[in-house]
Design a protein around this motif. Structure first.
Motif, PDB file in Angstrom:
ATOM      1  N   ALA A 316       0.750  -1.126  -0.104  1.00  0.00           N
ATOM      2  CA  ALA A 316       0.030  -0.043  -0.076  1.00  0.00           C
ATOM      3  C   ALA A 316       0.783   1.213   0.014  1.00  0.00           C
ATOM      4  O   ALA A 316       0.649   2.159  -0.778  1.00  0.00           O
ATOM      5  CB  ALA A 316      -0.861   0.095   1.237  1.00  0.00           C
ATOM      6  N   ARG A 317       2.005   1.034   0.508  1.00  0.00           N
ATOM      7  CA  ARG A 317       2.921   2.327   0.782  1.00  0.00           C
ATOM      8  C   ARG A 317       3.514   2.730  -0.787  1.00  0.00           C
ATOM      9  O   ARG A 317       3.601   3.681  -1.073  1.00  0.00           O
ATOM     10  CB  ARG A 317       3.948   2.107   1.642  1.00  0.00           C
ATOM     11  CG  ARG A 317       5.052   3.129   1.969  1.00  0.00           C
ATOM     12  CD  ARG A 317       5.724   2.877   3.021  1.00  0.00           C
ATOM     13  NE  ARG A 317       6.997   4.120   3.223  1.00  0.00           N
ATOM     14  CZ  ARG A 317       7.784   4.718   4.255  1.00  0.00           C
ATOM     15  NH1 ARG A 317       7.534   3.445   5.257  1.00  0.00           N
ATOM     16  NH2 ARG A 317       8.245   5.617   4.092  1.00  0.00           N
ATOM     17  N   GLY A 318       4.001   1.585  -1.247  1.00  0.00           N
ATOM     18  CA  GLY A 318       4.314   1.829  -2.438  1.00  0.00           C
ATOM     19  C   GLY A 318       5.773   2.476  -2.831  1.00  0.00           C
ATOM     20  O   GLY A 318       6.263   2.716  -1.757  1.00  0.00           O
ATOM     21  N   GLY A 319       6.415   2.827  -3.867  1.00  0.00           N
ATOM     22  CA  GLY A 319       7.530   3.642  -4.103  1.00  0.00           C
ATOM     23  C   GLY A 319       8.813   2.708  -3.591  1.00  0.00           C
ATOM     24  O   GLY A 319       8.546   1.587  -3.355  1.00  0.00           O
ATOM     25  N   LEU A 320      10.040   3.329  -3.616  1.00  0.00           N
ATOM     26  CA  LEU A 320      11.152   2.640  -3.487  1.00  0.00           C
ATOM     27  C   LEU A 320      11.088   2.161  -1.912  1.00  0.00           C
ATOM     28  O   LEU A 320      11.605   0.886  -1.743  1.00  0.00           O
ATOM     29  CB  LEU A 320      12.311   3.668  -3.525  1.00  0.00           C
ATOM     30  CG  LEU A 320      13.703   2.981  -3.015  1.00  0.00           C
ATOM     31  CD1 LEU A 320      13.950   1.658  -4.076  1.00  0.00           C
ATOM     32  CD2 LEU A 320      14.949   3.895  -3.385  1.00  0.00           C
ATOM     33  N   ILE A 321      10.629   2.680  -1.098  1.00  0.00           N
ATOM     34  CA  ILE A 321      10.602   2.384   0.336  1.00  0.00           C
ATOM     35  C   ILE A 321       9.646   1.204   0.496  1.00  0.00           C
ATOM     36  O   ILE A 321       9.953   0.107   1.143  1.00  0.00           O
ATOM     37  CB  ILE A 321      10.150   3.221   1.394  1.00  0.00           C
ATOM     38  CG1 ILE A 321      11.230   4.421   1.322  1.00  0.00           C
ATOM     39  CG2 ILE A 321      10.032   2.852   2.959  1.00  0.00           C
ATOM     40  CD1 ILE A 321      12.570   4.139   1.916  1.00  0.00           C
ATOM     41  N   GLY A 322       8.513   1.374   0.009  1.00  0.00           N
ATOM     42  CA  GLY A 322       7.646   0.112  -0.025  1.00  0.00           C
ATOM     43  C   GLY A 322       8.166  -1.163  -0.803  1.00  0.00           C
ATOM     44  O   GLY A 322       8.011  -2.096  -0.111  1.00  0.00           O
ATOM     45  N   LYS A 323       8.790  -1.157  -1.938  1.00  0.00           N
ATOM     46  CA  LYS A 323       9.497  -2.031  -2.465  1.00  0.00           C
ATOM     47  C   LYS A 323      10.700  -2.673  -1.620  1.00  0.00           C
ATOM     48  O   LYS A 323      10.694  -3.874  -1.573  1.00  0.00           O
ATOM     49  CB  LYS A 323      10.235  -1.659  -3.804  1.00  0.00           C
ATOM     50  CG  LYS A 323       9.084  -1.280  -4.907  1.00  0.00           C
ATOM     51  CD  LYS A 323       8.601  -2.516  -5.627  1.00  0.00           C
ATOM     52  CE  LYS A 323       7.481  -2.249  -6.775  1.00  0.00           C
ATOM     53  NZ  LYS A 323       6.930  -3.412  -7.017  1.00  0.00           N
ATOM     54  N   LEU A 324      11.407  -1.905  -0.879  1.00  0.00           N
ATOM     55  CA  LEU A 324      12.298  -2.629  -0.022  1.00  0.00           C
ATOM     56  C   LEU A 324      11.714  -3.335   1.184  1.00  0.00           C
ATOM     57  O   LEU A 324      12.258  -4.390   1.649  1.00  0.00           O
ATOM     58  CB  LEU A 324      13.282  -1.158   0.411  1.00  0.00           C
ATOM     59  CG  LEU A 324      14.217  -0.634  -0.554  1.00  0.00           C
ATOM     60  CD1 LEU A 324      15.024   0.608   0.205  1.00  0.00           C
ATOM     61  CD2 LEU A 324      15.141  -1.652  -0.925  1.00  0.00           C
ATOM     62  N   GLN A 325      10.517  -2.725   1.594  1.00  0.00           N
ATOM     63  CA  GLN A 325       9.901  -3.486   2.878  1.00  0.00           C
ATOM     64  C   GLN A 325       9.313  -4.662   2.320  1.00  0.00           C
ATOM     65  O   GLN A 325       9.301  -5.590   3.427  1.00  0.00           O
ATOM     66  CB  GLN A 325       8.787  -2.446   3.176  1.00  0.00           C
ATOM     67  CG  GLN A 325       9.442  -1.041   4.114  1.00  0.00           C
ATOM     68  CD  GLN A 325       8.291  -0.040   4.435  1.00  0.00           C
ATOM     69  OE1 GLN A 325       7.504  -0.259   3.798  1.00  0.00           O
ATOM     70  NE2 GLN A 325       8.566   0.665   5.513  1.00  0.00           N
ATOM     71  N   GLN A 326       8.747  -4.635   1.119  1.00  0.00           N
ATOM     72  CA  GLN A 326       8.257  -5.807   0.611  1.00  0.00           C
ATOM     73  C   GLN A 326       9.434  -7.063   0.404  1.00  0.00           C
ATOM     74  O   GLN A 326       9.376  -8.213   0.965  1.00  0.00           O
ATOM     75  CB  GLN A 326       7.857  -5.764  -0.801  1.00  0.00           C
ATOM     76  CG  GLN A 326       6.340  -5.103  -0.689  1.00  0.00           C
ATOM     77  CD  GLN A 326       5.680  -4.832  -2.177  1.00  0.00           C
ATOM     78  OE1 GLN A 326       5.723  -5.836  -2.970  1.00  0.00           O
ATOM     79  NE2 GLN A 326       5.617  -3.482  -2.572  1.00  0.00           N
ATOM     80  N   GLY A 327      10.488  -6.732   0.336  1.00  0.00           N
ATOM     81  CA  GLY A 327      11.766  -7.490   0.106  1.00  0.00           C
ATOM     82  C   GLY A 327      12.187  -7.847   1.356  1.00  0.00           C
ATOM     83  O   GLY A 327      12.473  -9.248   1.447  1.00  0.00           O
ATOM     84  N   VAL A 328      12.203  -7.149   2.568  1.00  0.00           N
ATOM     85  CA  VAL A 328      12.438  -7.481   3.778  1.00  0.00           C
ATOM     86  C   VAL A 328      11.410  -8.447   4.295  1.00  0.00           C
ATOM     87  O   VAL A 328      11.741  -9.630   4.990  1.00  0.00           O
ATOM     88  CB  VAL A 328      12.491  -6.352   4.893  1.00  0.00           C
ATOM     89  CG1 VAL A 328      12.503  -7.009   6.158  1.00  0.00           C
ATOM     90  CG2 VAL A 328      13.682  -5.484   4.400  1.00  0.00           C
ATOM     91  N   CYS A 329      10.015  -8.327   3.939  1.00  0.00           N
ATOM     92  CA  CYS A 329       9.198  -9.135   4.375  1.00  0.00           C
ATOM     93  C   CYS A 329       9.353 -10.582   3.543  1.00  0.00           C
ATOM     94  O   CYS A 329       9.050 -11.498   4.538  1.00  0.00           O
ATOM     95  CB  CYS A 329       7.765  -8.740   3.976  1.00  0.00           C
ATOM     96  SG  CYS A 329       7.308  -7.163   5.009  1.00  0.00           S
ATOM     97  N   ALA A 330       9.603 -10.549   2.522  1.00  0.00           N
ATOM     98  CA  ALA A 330       9.631 -11.942   1.683  1.00  0.00           C
ATOM     99  C   ALA A 330      10.784 -12.685   2.274  1.00  0.00           C
ATOM    100  O   ALA A 330      10.741 -13.905   2.449  1.00  0.00           O
ATOM    101  CB  ALA A 330      10.074 -11.441   0.234  1.00  0.00           C
ATOM    102  N   VAL A 331      12.038 -12.117   2.618  1.00  0.00           N
ATOM    103  CA  VAL A 331      12.889 -12.733   3.384  1.00  0.00           C
ATOM    104  C   VAL A 331      12.675 -13.352   4.759  1.00  0.00           C
ATOM    105  O   VAL A 331      13.042 -14.425   5.088  1.00  0.00           O
ATOM    106  CB  VAL A 331      14.237 -11.687   3.513  1.00  0.00           C
ATOM    107  CG1 VAL A 331      15.211 -12.382   4.449  1.00  0.00           C
ATOM    108  CG2 VAL A 331      14.802 -11.506   2.155  1.00  0.00           C
ATOM    109  N   LYS A 332      11.838 -12.451   5.387  1.00  0.00           N
ATOM    110  CA  LYS A 332      11.321 -12.973   6.760  1.00  0.00           C
ATOM    111  C   LYS A 332      10.435 -14.033   6.440  1.00  0.00           C
ATOM    112  O   LYS A 332      10.254 -15.146   7.479  1.00  0.00           O
ATOM    113  CB  LYS A 332      10.659 -11.976   7.425  1.00  0.00           C
ATOM    114  CG  LYS A 332      11.849 -10.800   7.889  1.00  0.00           C
ATOM    115  CD  LYS A 332      10.857  -9.772   8.528  1.00  0.00           C
ATOM    116  CE  LYS A 332      11.695  -8.568   9.484  1.00  0.00           C
ATOM    117  NZ  LYS A 332      10.934  -7.520   9.972  1.00  0.00           N
TER     118      LYS A 332
END
Length: 360
Positions: A316-332
């Protein structure tokens, strides 16, 4: 931990987008190696197979999926009492359930059209017939709210995932048996508390889930007729599919907490009851079971749900920060899933009698 992540379904376009949408917890459409399916040998279980085919031919549920005169009255009287949020969770449940049922119909029809093996062709004809009825019956309930799914368009536009035949056996067997466990648990709850039955579709769940149970029996016979599917390195795949199906169910159910609360169920306790029933059933074919009552296992599923909530916020946040957060979530999520996969499992002997009765 419970927090709804259901996307709004207000129009027929919303419903159809939900059905077509793919993510980690959405029902998927599958295709497979039809030549390999054609080579299936069921001779080691011929007597039980022929008995089961006779049951399918008898079609004891042929007149079950007919809406009676009271159906429309129940919809009108009960649905008006639901909050907008609760209504959204129920619509999400119906769309997801329809997509899952129709997924089976599509797969079974494709196998039927692409094999010549008479045993498999006959089985797939019966399975597709049943799943078509299920999907159509759910779609009628969606049409009550002008949210009907265009099944032809869904078949054409939804992404297909390729699975090897053995993956189809494991995943479909589990899907059918866990479907039985889910429906019968809801039916028994509402049988005891009819005042909590907010929609008439739940009155059909007992006979409906007996279809699901028998579908699972078909794949149990296929696997028991080919025991190499249940030994050696294939045990690792069985373990994977057990965990994947259970984890997906847990995360999906916890996005709809009000749905279970309305029926007098706690989402977590409901899921673990379903896991217990499924574990008892799968002793007919799987040489191992997950220790779902282990506190560490339960904490792992809770963590997966929390990560899924964080993933939704990142999207929902989107943008670069949102993408980075999605990547962190995927790793977790990967790390948590891997930790659950490495937990000790329960070894079990296969039941001497392959066929089981829906006794729950």
């Amino acid at each position: 931990m419970n927090a709804s992540a259901v996307r709004s379904i207000e129009t027929v376009e919303d419903a159809n987008k939900k059905a077509v949408h793919d993510d980690l917890i959405s029902p998927r459409f599958y295709t497979t190696d039809f030549d390999a399916m054609d080579r299936i040998n069921i001779e080691p279980v011929r007597a039980e197979w022929d008995k089961m085919m006779a049951e399918y031919e008898g079609d004891n549920n042929h007149d079950h999926f007919q809406r009676d005169a009271a159906f429309a009255d129940e919809v009108r009287d009960n649905m008006a009492k639901l909050s907008p949020e609760m209504r959204q969770e129920f619509m999400d449940f119906l769309v997801s359930s329809l997509t899952s049922e129709f997924s089976g119909c599509v797969l079974y029809n494709e196998i039927r059209k692409n094999v010549t093996n008479p045993d498999i062709k006959q089985l797939m004809t019966y399975l597709a017939r049943d799943e078509s009825r299920h999907a159509g019956f759910i779609n009628l309930s969606l049409r009550d709210f002008n949210l009907g799914i265009d099944l032809g368009n869904l078949k054409r536009t939804k992404k297909y995932t390729y699975f090897k035949p053995k993956y189809i056996y494991y995943a479909t067997y589990l899907s059918e048996k866990i479907g039985y466990a889910r429906y019968i648990t809801i039916f028994r709850q509402l049988e005891k508390h009819p005042e909590k039955r907010f929609h008439p579709i739940f009155r059909w769940f007992e006979l409906w889930c007996n279809d699901e149970f028998r579908h699972g029996e078909s794949f149990a016979l296929i696997m028991r007729a080919n025991p190499k599917l249940l030994s050696g390195g294939n045990k690792l795949w069985i373990r994977f599919f057990l965990l994947a199906v259970y984890a997906t169910m847990y995360v999906r159910d916890h996005t709809r907490p009000m749905l279970h609360e309305a029926m007098g169920l706690d989402s977590s306790e409901y899921d673990y009851q379903v896991f217990r029933i499924t574990t008892a059933i799968t002793q007919q074919v799987f040489p191992l079971a997950l220790d779902t009552d282990n506190p560490k296992f339960r904490r792992g599923l809770e963590r997966l749900f929390a990560i899924s909530q964080d993933m939704e916020k990142a999207k929902a946040r989107g943008g670069l920060i949102g993408k980075l957060q999605q990547g962190v979530c995927a790793v977790k999520a990967f790390g948590t899933f891997a930790g659950l996969y490495m937990m000790p499992v329960i070894q079990q002997d296969l039941s001497p009698q392959v066929r089981m009765e829906p006794a729950w």
